[in-house]
Design a protein around this motif. Sequence first.
Motif, PDB file in Angstrom:
ATOM      1  N   TYR A 140     -26.554  -6.011  19.854  1.00 29.00           N
ATOM      2  CA  TYR A 140     -26.484  -6.807  18.622  1.00 29.00           C
ATOM      3  C   TYR A 140     -25.046  -7.243  18.348  1.00 29.00           C
ATOM      4  N   ARG A 141     -24.115  -6.320  18.506  1.00 34.12           N
ATOM      5  CA  ARG A 141     -22.701  -6.654  18.251  1.00 34.12           C
ATOM      6  C   ARG A 141     -22.167  -7.644  19.280  1.00 34.12           C
ATOM      7  N   GLN A 142     -22.708  -7.609  20.477  1.00 38.09           N
ATOM      8  CA  GLN A 142     -22.253  -8.527  21.514  1.00 38.09           C
ATOM      9  C   GLN A 142     -22.838  -9.929  21.339  1.00 38.09           C
ATOM     10  N   GLN A 143     -24.099 -10.023  20.928  1.00 37.28           N
ATOM     11  CA  GLN A 143     -24.792 -11.301  21.012  1.00 37.28           C
ATOM     12  C   GLN A 143     -25.382 -11.826  19.709  1.00 37.28           C
ATOM     13  N   CYS A 144     -25.448 -11.003  18.666  1.00 34.37           N
ATOM     14  CA  CYS A 144     -26.202 -11.410  17.471  1.00 34.37           C
ATOM     15  C   CYS A 144     -25.382 -11.415  16.182  1.00 34.37           C
ATOM     16  N   ILE A 145     -24.345 -10.600  16.104  1.00 31.82           N
ATOM     17  CA  ILE A 145     -23.683 -10.358  14.820  1.00 31.82           C
ATOM     18  C   ILE A 145     -22.995 -11.605  14.278  1.00 31.82           C
ATOM     19  N   ALA A 146     -22.558 -12.507  15.161  1.00 33.13           N
ATOM     20  CA  ALA A 146     -21.852 -13.699  14.698  1.00 33.13           C
ATOM     21  C   ALA A 146     -22.729 -14.544  13.782  1.00 33.13           C
ATOM     22  N   CYS A 147     -24.023 -14.625  14.089  1.00 30.81           N
ATOM     23  CA  CYS A 147     -24.938 -15.417  13.260  1.00 30.81           C
ATOM     24  C   CYS A 147     -25.601 -14.568  12.182  1.00 30.81           C
ATOM     25  N   HIS A 148     -26.071 -13.372  12.550  1.00 31.86           N
ATOM     26  CA  HIS A 148     -26.886 -12.574  11.630  1.00 31.86           C
ATOM     27  C   HIS A 148     -26.058 -11.662  10.729  1.00 31.86           C
ATOM     28  N   GLY A 149     -24.814 -11.365  11.089  1.00 31.04           N
ATOM     29  CA  GLY A 149     -23.980 -10.501  10.269  1.00 31.04           C
ATOM     30  C   GLY A 149     -24.294  -9.030  10.473  1.00 31.04           C
ATOM     31  N   ALA A 150     -23.382  -8.169  10.054  1.00 34.04           N
ATOM     32  CA  ALA A 150     -23.557  -6.726  10.246  1.00 34.04           C
ATOM     33  C   ALA A 150     -24.766  -6.199   9.488  1.00 34.04           C
ATOM     34  N   ASP A 151     -25.073  -6.793   8.318  1.00 29.28           N
ATOM     35  CA  ASP A 151     -26.199  -6.324   7.519  1.00 29.28           C
ATOM     36  C   ASP A 151     -27.513  -7.038   7.865  1.00 29.28           C
ATOM     37  N   GLY A 152     -27.473  -8.016   8.760  1.00 24.62           N
ATOM     38  CA  GLY A 152     -28.686  -8.714   9.170  1.00 24.62           C
ATOM     39  C   GLY A 152     -29.136  -9.813   8.233  1.00 24.62           C
ATOM     40  N   ARG A 153     -28.384 -10.068   7.164  1.00 25.20           N
ATOM     41  CA  ARG A 153     -28.834 -11.050   6.176  1.00 25.20           C
ATOM     42  C   ARG A 153     -28.576 -12.491   6.611  1.00 25.20           C
ATOM     43  N   GLY A 154     -27.722 -12.702   7.608  1.00 28.50           N
ATOM     44  CA  GLY A 154     -27.474 -14.052   8.104  1.00 28.50           C
ATOM     45  C   GLY A 154     -26.511 -14.862   7.272  1.00 28.50           C
ATOM     46  N   ASN A 155     -25.795 -14.224   6.332  1.00 28.74           N
ATOM     47  CA  ASN A 155     -24.871 -14.958   5.464  1.00 28.74           C
ATOM     48  C   ASN A 155     -23.486 -15.068   6.104  1.00 28.74           C
ATOM     49  N   THR A 156     -23.442 -15.532   7.327  1.00 27.02           N
ATOM     50  CA  THR A 156     -22.171 -15.686   8.034  1.00 27.02           C
ATOM     51  C   THR A 156     -21.823 -17.162   8.115  1.00 27.02           C
ATOM     52  N   PRO A 157     -20.546 -17.501   8.267  1.00 32.10           N
ATOM     53  CA  PRO A 157     -20.180 -18.918   8.385  1.00 32.10           C
ATOM     54  C   PRO A 157     -20.922 -19.628   9.511  1.00 32.10           C
ATOM     55  N   LEU A 158     -21.039 -18.955  10.672  1.00 31.37           N
ATOM     56  CA  LEU A 158     -21.738 -19.578  11.787  1.00 31.37           C
ATOM     57  C   LEU A 158     -23.232 -19.721  11.490  1.00 31.37           C
ATOM     58  N   GLY A 159     -23.819 -18.685  10.913  1.00 36.51           N
ATOM     59  CA  GLY A 159     -25.236 -18.734  10.599  1.00 36.51           C
ATOM     60  C   GLY A 159     -25.568 -19.811   9.590  1.00 36.51           C
ATOM     61  N   LEU A 160     -24.753 -19.945   8.547  1.00 32.61           N
ATOM     62  CA  LEU A 160     -25.010 -20.933   7.504  1.00 32.61           C
ATOM     63  C   LEU A 160     -24.708 -22.349   7.965  1.00 32.61           C
TER      64      LEU A 160
END
Length: 384
Positions: A140-160
């Motif tokens: 998750y930290r390697q491939q998912c956290i940039a979009c989904h964030g550490a808490d999984g809510r997806g409120n990241t600059p890339l995700g939004l």
Amino acid sequence: MSIPQFDWEACINLMLQAMQGAQLGLLRLLSWLHLARDIDGQPAWPFALRLSGEVLLIDHNVVRALVSALGCLVAALLLLALAVAWRRRRWLLLGLAVALVLLAPWPDQALLTTAATPTSFHTSPERFSAAGIVRGEQLYRQQCIACHGADGRGNTPLGLSLEVAPPNLSSGLLWRRFDGDLYWSLRHGKGGMPAFEASTSPADRWALLDYLKANAAGVGVTDTGSWPRPVALPDMALDCRASTVTRLDQWQGQRIRLVIGGTAPLPSEDPRLQSVLLGGQASGAVGAIACASHEATALRAIAILTGVPEERLAGTELLADRDGWLRARNSSGQWSQQDMLCRSPLASGSPVAQVAQVGGSGLDQLIAAMDEEPVRFIKGGFVH
């Protein structure tokens, strides 16, 4: 005299279990006949549509219509049986039976959903495990956290910035959908999420799902003080004195107490519980507790599930019920009813309050409450 109310929840549970059993039975039969192809080692649902139990949870009008239709079907079958025995009125009875079936208020397409994911009924080949959670965290930290964030809510600059924002993985999404649906999304991608089929193995994809569930549980208990949805105690390796048990999973059907070692004295064994020490000495079980886990991933997995950093877990105890669900947590050594952090969302009444009248220690009451109030957990529209 009060008129007893119809228990719709119990009715829905029975329907969901019947739907699950029918579809899984059909899938196994098709697999046995080699009419269902395998995907990543498991038979896949081969049809474009499947029954959707989720609808019954959302709209009770569909439940009422289905109950009425099934009642008409039963009445039609009785008329058919009567027609066989009563020849003089056979055609009349057959006509009535056909009319009942045709006029029954069937819910049309409401109970059908597109099976866009052939792996709808896939389940993890291994039980929810500490190793899977920690491996999933790494992925998750390697491939998912940039979009989904550490808490999984997806409120990241890339995700939004994406055309379709990532879903909130700390909400009930992971529990509303089949594991196979989630697995299919990871395998083939969905929305703005790329496919991970080429970059991950099947084991990695199941590990990611293990982590997503554990992380959602940790975020939920941090935000609300309780696990919003049932979460299992993860499997882990054990070292036991005078016992052949080597994994937590071997204690199926038994209550389990997980004790995080610290500076405080260890609690004594309790004959009602299978106790496990986590974070004890490096060689064998120690002290009053006969079994310990020295698996390197175990403490990290518990930290994720509880939302508590590893360095602050010392002295924490967790209770799991006979079905393997985590139910209570305590850090003071004095159990109380406030330590019950998971209650069945479908349970009726208040067994915990009723048990309190019986007396006994806080731990006595919690054990009684867990037994009286089993978790009736609905996953993807099906009861587990």
